[in-house]
Design an enzyme around this catalytic site. Structure first.
Site, PDB file in Angstrom:
ATOM      1  N   LYS A 198       0.830  -1.096   0.063  1.00 45.67           N
ATOM      2  CA  LYS A 198      -0.035  -0.060  -0.058  1.00 45.67           C
ATOM      3  C   LYS A 198       0.897   1.272   0.157  1.00 45.67           C
ATOM      4  O   LYS A 198       1.687   1.431   0.939  1.00 45.67           O
ATOM      5  CB  LYS A 198      -1.019   0.001   1.144  1.00 45.67           C
ATOM      6  CG  LYS A 198      -1.803   1.221   1.486  1.00 45.67           C
ATOM      7  CD  LYS A 198      -2.662   1.047   2.608  1.00 45.67           C
ATOM      8  CE  LYS A 198      -3.577   2.345   2.638  1.00 45.67           C
ATOM      9  NZ  LYS A 198      -4.489   2.133   3.410  1.00 45.67           N
ATOM     10  N   LYS A 251      -2.028  -1.491  -3.864  1.00 45.15           N
ATOM     11  CA  LYS A 251      -2.864  -0.370  -3.784  1.00 45.15           C
ATOM     12  C   LYS A 251      -2.167   1.056  -4.127  1.00 45.15           C
ATOM     13  O   LYS A 251      -0.980   1.083  -3.230  1.00 45.15           O
ATOM     14  CB  LYS A 251      -3.665  -0.502  -2.398  1.00 45.15           C
ATOM     15  CG  LYS A 251      -4.701   0.636  -2.167  1.00 45.15           C
ATOM     16  CD  LYS A 251      -5.149   0.750  -0.758  1.00 45.15           C
ATOM     17  CE  LYS A 251      -5.895   1.959  -0.741  1.00 45.15           C
ATOM     18  NZ  LYS A 251      -6.321   2.137   0.848  1.00 45.15           N
TER      19      LYS A 251
HETATM   20  C1  PBG Z   1      -7.464   3.309   5.633  1.00 45.35           C
HETATM   21  C2  PBG Z   1      -7.853   3.065   4.139  1.00 45.35           C
HETATM   22  C3  PBG Z   1      -7.555   4.149   3.006  1.00 45.35           C
HETATM   23  C4  PBG Z   1      -8.142   3.675   2.109  1.00 45.35           C
HETATM   24  C5  PBG Z   1      -8.692   2.410   2.301  1.00 45.35           C
HETATM   25  N1  PBG Z   1      -8.373   2.091   3.456  1.00 45.35           N
HETATM   26  C6  PBG Z   1      -6.882   5.408   3.209  1.00 45.35           C
HETATM   27  C7  PBG Z   1      -5.781   5.760   3.734  1.00 45.35           C
HETATM   28  O1  PBG Z   1      -4.843   4.748   3.965  1.00 45.35           O
HETATM   29  O2  PBG Z   1      -5.430   6.827   3.978  1.00 45.35           O
HETATM   30  C8  PBG Z   1      -7.969   4.414   0.765  1.00 45.35           C
HETATM   31  C9  PBG Z   1      -9.029   3.876  -0.293  1.00 45.35           C
HETATM   32  C10 PBG Z   1      -9.293   4.842  -1.443  1.00 45.35           C
HETATM   33  O3  PBG Z   1      -8.686   6.012  -1.603  1.00 45.35           O
HETATM   34  O4  PBG Z   1     -10.123   4.446  -2.302  1.00 45.35           O
HETATM   35  N2  PBG Z   1      -6.446   2.680   5.969  1.00 45.35           N
END
Ligand code: PBG
Length: 325
Positions: A198, A251
């Site tokens: 991520k 992601k």
């Molecule tokens: C939380 C989380 C996030 C997303 C999914 N789970 C945001 C972040 O890490 O700040 C983002 C998903 C999206 O932008 O569609 N940890």
């Protein structure tokens, strides 16, 4: 002039029927996970400005969405609770409330649409007044102390009936810690979808609008990955496989297709790609302005994600795309 051309690839493109025969990648409704934003109350459908056609929904409407999604052939939903600041604190206490919004909604979906798979995020940010995924102390994000909270959160979600928990915080060691915590509480059947690679991405902006979860100070670069790194993604993924992940995720998706392709080649677990909020918003916004054909762009984007190696795609387009499949 006459040419001698031995190879004419255009022959395989000349009609729609030939093109459909030679097509290498096909989208199917079962490829998708539908993300849903939850809000407390009844009959509530609150628009998200930066995510056209997406809403924060009260649980009665979430159940309806799950019914519709399942009828379209979508096998799973991912739930994200949107909480008022009054329920947030530094240690994410609300995340383990058995009567919390998320836990109640899981029970309701299980009661009405038991066939659909429910996935929940395990991370502090929707519950944290700091807007971070970990415990904050003097500006530092604590790792091991955060794991304790994540384990309790995952167990609470398992008690409510979730099928798969999805740690999305990028703390070190979280997959193993959560696996151990779930197993100790008898939840060996609950799976783990690890947000393994991520990235610290600007493309999460609309999602943070939806949950009002923007970090109140600093950024997420000490835990989410540097977009410049690919080998590190392999390292993260292999560690999560080792710690017991059932599925791994990359992601965002569309600007990380090289990472998806590499991960697909390296692991035998299902590879999930998260087509994030910013990727969704870009297409919706350009379509609104008449700058591109939103539907065609959606199909092309999702096809490219699958072509790169994703087995499953988490996308806000899930229903729209499933209707076209
Ligand atoms: C939380 C989380 C996030 C997303 C999914 N789970 C945001 C972040 O890490 O700040 C983002 C998903 C999206 O932008 O569609 N940890």
């Amino acid at each position: 002039m006459t040419f001698r051309i031995d190879h004419r690839p255009r022959r395989n493109r000349q009609t729609a029927s030939i093109r459909s025969m030679v097509r290498e990648t096909r989208l199917h409704p079962s490829d998708f996970i539908l993300p849903l934003f939850l809000v407390d109350g009844q009959k509530k459908q609150i628009p998200i400005e930066s995510m056209p056609d997406c809403f924060r929904l009260s649980s009665d409407l979430v159940v309806k969405e799950c019914q519709e999604a399942y009828q379209l052939g979508i096998p799973a939903v991912a739930l994200f609770p949107s909480l008022p600041d009054s329920l947030k604190d530094r240690v994410a206490s609300e995340s383990t409330n058995p009567d919390g919004l998320l836990q109640r909604t899981i029970c309701q979906i299980k009661g009405k649409v038991p066939e659909i798979t429910i996935i929940t995020d395990v991370a502090m940010d929707p519950y944290s007044i700091d807007g971070h995924d970990g415990l904050v102390q003097d500006g530092e994000i604590l790792n091991d102390e955060t794991l304790e909270i994540l384990i309790r959160m995952a167990v609470s979600q398992a008690e409510a009936g979730v099928d798969i928990v999805a740690p999305s915080d990028m703390m070190d060691g979280r997959v193993g810690a959560i696996r151990q915590g779930l197993d100790q509480h008898g939840y060996t059947r609950v799976g783990i979808l690890a947000y393994s690679a991520k990235y610290a991405s600007a493309f999460y902006g609309p999602f943070r609008d939806a949950l009002n979860s923007e970090p109140r100070s600093g950024d997420k670069k000490t835990y989410q990955m540097d977009p410049a790194n690919r080998r590190e993604a392999v390292r993260e993924i292999l560690m999560d496989v080792d710690q017991g992940a059932d599925m791994v995720m990359v992601k965002p998706a569309i600007i990380y297709l090289d990472v998806i392709a590499e991960i697909k080649a390296r692991v035998n677990l299902p590879v999930v790609a998260y087509n994030v909020s910013g990727e969704y918003a870009m297409i919706k916004a350009a379509n609104k302005l008449g700058w591109l054909d939103g539907e065609a762009a959606m199909v092309e984007m999702l096809t490219a994600i699958k072509r790169s190696g994703a087995d499953i795609i988490l996308t806000y387009f899930a229903k729209e795309m499933a209707e076209l499949c």
